[in-house]
Write a protein that holds these residues in place. Structure first.
Motif, mmCIF file in Angstrom:
data_model
loop_
_atom_site.group_PDB
_atom_site.id
_atom_site.type_symbol
_atom_site.label_atom_id
_atom_site.label_comp_id
_atom_site.label_asym_id
_atom_site.label_seq_id
_atom_site.Cartn_x
_atom_site.Cartn_y
_atom_site.Cartn_z
ATOM 1 N N HIS A 316 -15.234 -13.715 -39.305
ATOM 2 C CA HIS A 316 -15.316 -12.324 -38.844
ATOM 3 C C HIS A 316 -16.464 -12.245 -37.847
ATOM 4 C CE1 HIS A 316 -12.605 -10.029 -41.679
ATOM 5 N NE2 HIS A 316 -12.538 -11.272 -42.134
ATOM 6 N N THR A 317 -16.143 -11.895 -36.603
ATOM 7 C CA THR A 317 -17.119 -11.917 -35.520
ATOM 8 C C THR A 317 -18.188 -10.843 -35.688
ATOM 9 O OG1 THR A 317 -15.386 -12.751 -34.055
ATOM 10 C CG2 THR A 317 -17.363 -11.876 -33.014
ATOM 11 N N SER A 318 -17.809 -9.715 -36.284
ATOM 12 C CA SER A 318 -18.762 -8.618 -36.443
ATOM 13 C C SER A 318 -18.463 -7.879 -37.732
ATOM 14 C CB SER A 318 -18.673 -7.653 -35.255
ATOM 15 O OG SER A 318 -17.430 -6.974 -35.261
ATOM 16 N N ASP A 320 -16.880 -5.133 -39.790
ATOM 17 C CA ASP A 320 -15.600 -4.499 -39.475
ATOM 18 C C ASP A 320 -15.043 -3.788 -40.697
ATOM 19 O OD1 ASP A 320 -14.474 -6.518 -41.101
ATOM 20 O OD2 ASP A 320 -14.082 -7.821 -39.393
ATOM 21 N N ALA A 327 -22.579 -10.372 -38.785
ATOM 22 C CA ALA A 327 -21.861 -10.970 -37.653
ATOM 23 C C ALA A 327 -21.628 -12.460 -37.893
ATOM 24 C CB ALA A 327 -22.654 -10.768 -36.368
ATOM 25 N N ASN A 328 -20.481 -12.946 -37.412
ATOM 26 C CA ASN A 328 -20.131 -14.365 -37.463
ATOM 27 C C ASN A 328 -20.226 -14.927 -38.873
ATOM 28 O OD1 ASN A 328 -19.610 -14.617 -34.639
ATOM 29 N ND2 ASN A 328 -21.821 -14.620 -34.293
ATOM 30 N N GLY A 360 -11.858 -10.610 -34.375
ATOM 31 C CA GLY A 360 -12.714 -10.445 -33.208
ATOM 32 C C GLY A 360 -13.738 -9.341 -33.392
ATOM 33 N N THR A 361 -14.422 -9.018 -32.339
ATOM 34 C CA THR A 361 -15.446 -7.968 -32.367
ATOM 35 C C THR A 361 -14.791 -6.610 -32.638
ATOM 36 O OG1 THR A 361 -16.796 -9.200 -30.794
ATOM 37 C CG2 THR A 361 -17.272 -6.847 -31.049
ATOM 38 N N ALA A 367 -11.559 -4.431 -36.473
ATOM 39 C CA ALA A 367 -11.345 -5.691 -35.765
ATOM 40 C C ALA A 367 -9.896 -6.119 -35.900
ATOM 41 C CB ALA A 367 -12.263 -6.768 -36.326
#
Length: 594
Positions: A316-318, A320, A327-328, A360-361, A367
């Protein structure tokens, strides 16, 4: 609600004051303290809970052992394995005793011995003051302590080979001790687990054994079977790779023990496969901890401790809609790129295990799934999106580590039966595993015909090695299995060869598409519909799909599976970290060419 380990401070203070006073040969008062603690089930339970505390310490299992041990293998690797550094070195068979991530006084090695010391104190106290008979609460607690100590020792031997043998509380003469042969450790563990099996009930027979966070007989016997297979297997000794030369750990003796124990668990009916592979992993992420199913025992982490999803979940990039862990999060490791294509297309384990996308972000905290590249897959067994609890801690996720599950019992039974009794005796266990993996309509071909076609012991063994891959990818059990099968470097080299074929779309992977087509669901615009992952899907499914190249698997990435110039068979174990060698009074040293 998940069981959270709560330690009665007064109990631990009493115990460890006692331990410290022993070093100074202090008289009677420490004995009185132990006599009170270990004659009381409630106080004794608090002390036993204390054995579990080191699992969750910052640089122990939680942040060091579980994220780093078990990679790289022929099916799993660090997704950033090309990054030069001490983290990659722990997994590419080139680490040094001065590794900056591990060479600290509070890391997993010391935390495991802390857990062992806590267990030793509890075992001594219960034997001296508790009258721990089968069927009693204090008897159960002794069985639990013996098993927890065995878990710590099994992991020490798995990661370091020969290690110091401490099965009594530390005293003045034993503050500094040398390494002992792992054979001696294994024999003690097998003896201890044999005793523990007489003391702990089956799942759900008591209040304590209703949860997989407490020890039960199904786990003890299964764990004993696992250790018997490991003890008799190939492994690197200081004089080379071979099986144990101790006749008590011979293949006939250990395989019979493993077969007897696994069959006892199977016959008990006290554990079983979940009917659906996906349902099992969904329930794991939902933190269902009811005993008597497929999970046999789990390392219990509180909501604010443990890093299973933090480390291994689909990335998970951010922050959400599914997680506020940060993040990440997730995605530090994943399946090797060919693993998805090694599965039968109809195997329901494939899409649970291998995920080609990340989240994604987020936009407005939402997301969507985004495809990555061929060289980066994620373990779908760990998913924030399958949780019912929203993770808000920024450092931990609180999800347990499944230490052993029933599927392994079936595969141990198959392997041992094949060795001792022949192919026919192994077939029912392999069929049971595969039956769960395929829909009813496919079982005649994919289960019955597949298994019935196996005619030789060698072929059955190879099919069991394959089935371990299909069943356990992402659980980081493969490395020890490859070592005991004497296949570590052989299969790592085979994995490199497979990745080269996949890169060039030749050999076994000639029909793997080089283009993916994707769009998002109309009723759920965060979820991908992907075409082109299956072999032979090479024609565009329509103008509403977007095409993307499915490649990016270069030689540098392939060769990062293990470090250039390294020989994994010569580095099957980690070195003892230098900080412990320096403080050992000259008694500890490294073997294996370190």
């Amino acid at each position: 609600m998940k069981h959270t380990i709560i330690i009665a401070g007064i109990v631990l203070a009493s115990l460890f004051t006692s331990c410290q006073e022993d070093y100074l040969d202090a008289p009677a008062q420490s004995t009185l303290d132990e006599s009170v603690i270990f004659s009381s089930p409630a106080l004794a339970k608090a002390a036993i809970d204390g054995i579990k505390v080191p699992f969750g310490e910052t640089n122990s299992y939680r942040g060091r052992f579980l994220p780093y041990y078990g990679l790289n293998t022929d099916i799993e690797w660090n997704n950033t394995s090309t990054t030069v550094g001490d983290g990659a070195d722990l997994q590419n068979y080139s680490t040094l005793s001065t590794n900056t991530i591990m060479n600290t006084t509070d890391n997993a090695w010391s935390q495991m011995y802390s857990g062992i010391e806590r267990a030793n104190l509890c075992i001594r106290g219960l034997r001296q003051y508790g009258n721990p008979e089968p069927g009693t609460e204090l008897g159960y607690l002794l069985g639990e302590a013996l098993t927890l100590r065995a878990i710590y020792y099994a992991d020490l031997v798995k990661a370091w080979g020969d290690v110091p043998f401490r099965f009594e509380p530390v005293s003045n003469p034993t503050i500094y001790i040398a390494k002992s042969s792992r054979d001696q450790v294994y024999k003690q563990l097998l003896k201890d687990l044999g005793e523990a099996a007489t003391l702990v009930p089956w799942p759900n027979e008591t209040t304590a054994t209703k949860s997989v966070e407490r020890i039960n007989k199904a786990f003890v016997k299964s764990f004993r079977a696992r250790l018997a297979m490991a003890a008799s297997g190939f492994q690197q000794y200081p004089d080379g790779i071979h099986r144990s030369t101790d006749p008590e750990l011979s293949v006939p003796t250990m395989y019979k023990l493993a077969l007897d124990e696994s069959r006892a668990v199977i016959a008990s009916g006290k554990a079983h496969l979940e009917s659906s592979f996906e349902t099992f992993w969904r329930n794991y992420n939902k933190e269902v901890i009811t005993a008597g199913g497929e999970s046999l025992w789990e390392i219990p982490f509180g909501d604010g401790r443990g890093r299973m999803l933090f480390s291994f979940a689909v990335r998970h990039t951010s922050v959400d809609q599914f997680q506020a862990n940060g993040a990440n999060k997730g995605g530090i490791a994943g399946p090797l790129p060919f693993v998805f294509y090694d599965y039968d297309q109809k195997d329901t384990r494939r899409d649970v295990t291998c995920v080609p996308y990340k989240y994604g972000t987020a936009v407005d905290n939402v997301a969507k799934q985004e495809l990555g590249s061929l060289n980066t897959w994620y373990f779908g067994k760990y998913r924030y999106e399958w949780m019912t609890r929203r993770v808000t801690s920024t450092n931990d996720d609180g999800v347990n580590k499944i230490y052993m599950r029933y599927a392994e019992v079936l595969l141990i039974a198959a392997e041992a039966a094949n060795e001792l009794e022949g192919v026919a005796a192994a077939k029912p266990y392999l069929k049971e595993i595969r039956k769960r993996a395929f829909a009813s309509a496919d079982q005649a071909l994919k289960v019955d015909a597949y298994v019935d076609a196996i005619t030789s012991k060698e072929d059955m063994f190879n099919k069991i090695v394959d089935e371990n891959q299909f069943e356990f990818t992402g659980e980081m059990e493969r490395k020890q299995a490859l070592i005991r099968w004497n296949l570590l470097k052989t299969n790592l080299d085979l994995a490199k060869s497979k990745m080269k074929d996949l890169q060039q779309h030749t050999g076994k992977y000639a029909d793997v598409p080089s283009t993916l087509y994707f769009k998002y669901k109309l009723d759920d615009p965060t979820t991908l519909i992907i075409y082109g992952l299956n072999r032979g899907e090479t024609v565009s499914p329509g103008v509403d799909y977007t095409a993307m190249t499915w490649a990016a698997l270069d030689d540098t990435k392939i060769n990062s599976l293990y470090k250039t110039g390294a020989n994994p068979d010569n580095k099957q174990f980690w070195p003892i970290w230098q900080v412990f060698i320096d403080s050992s009074n000259g008694l500890l040293f490294n073997d294996y060419g370190y």
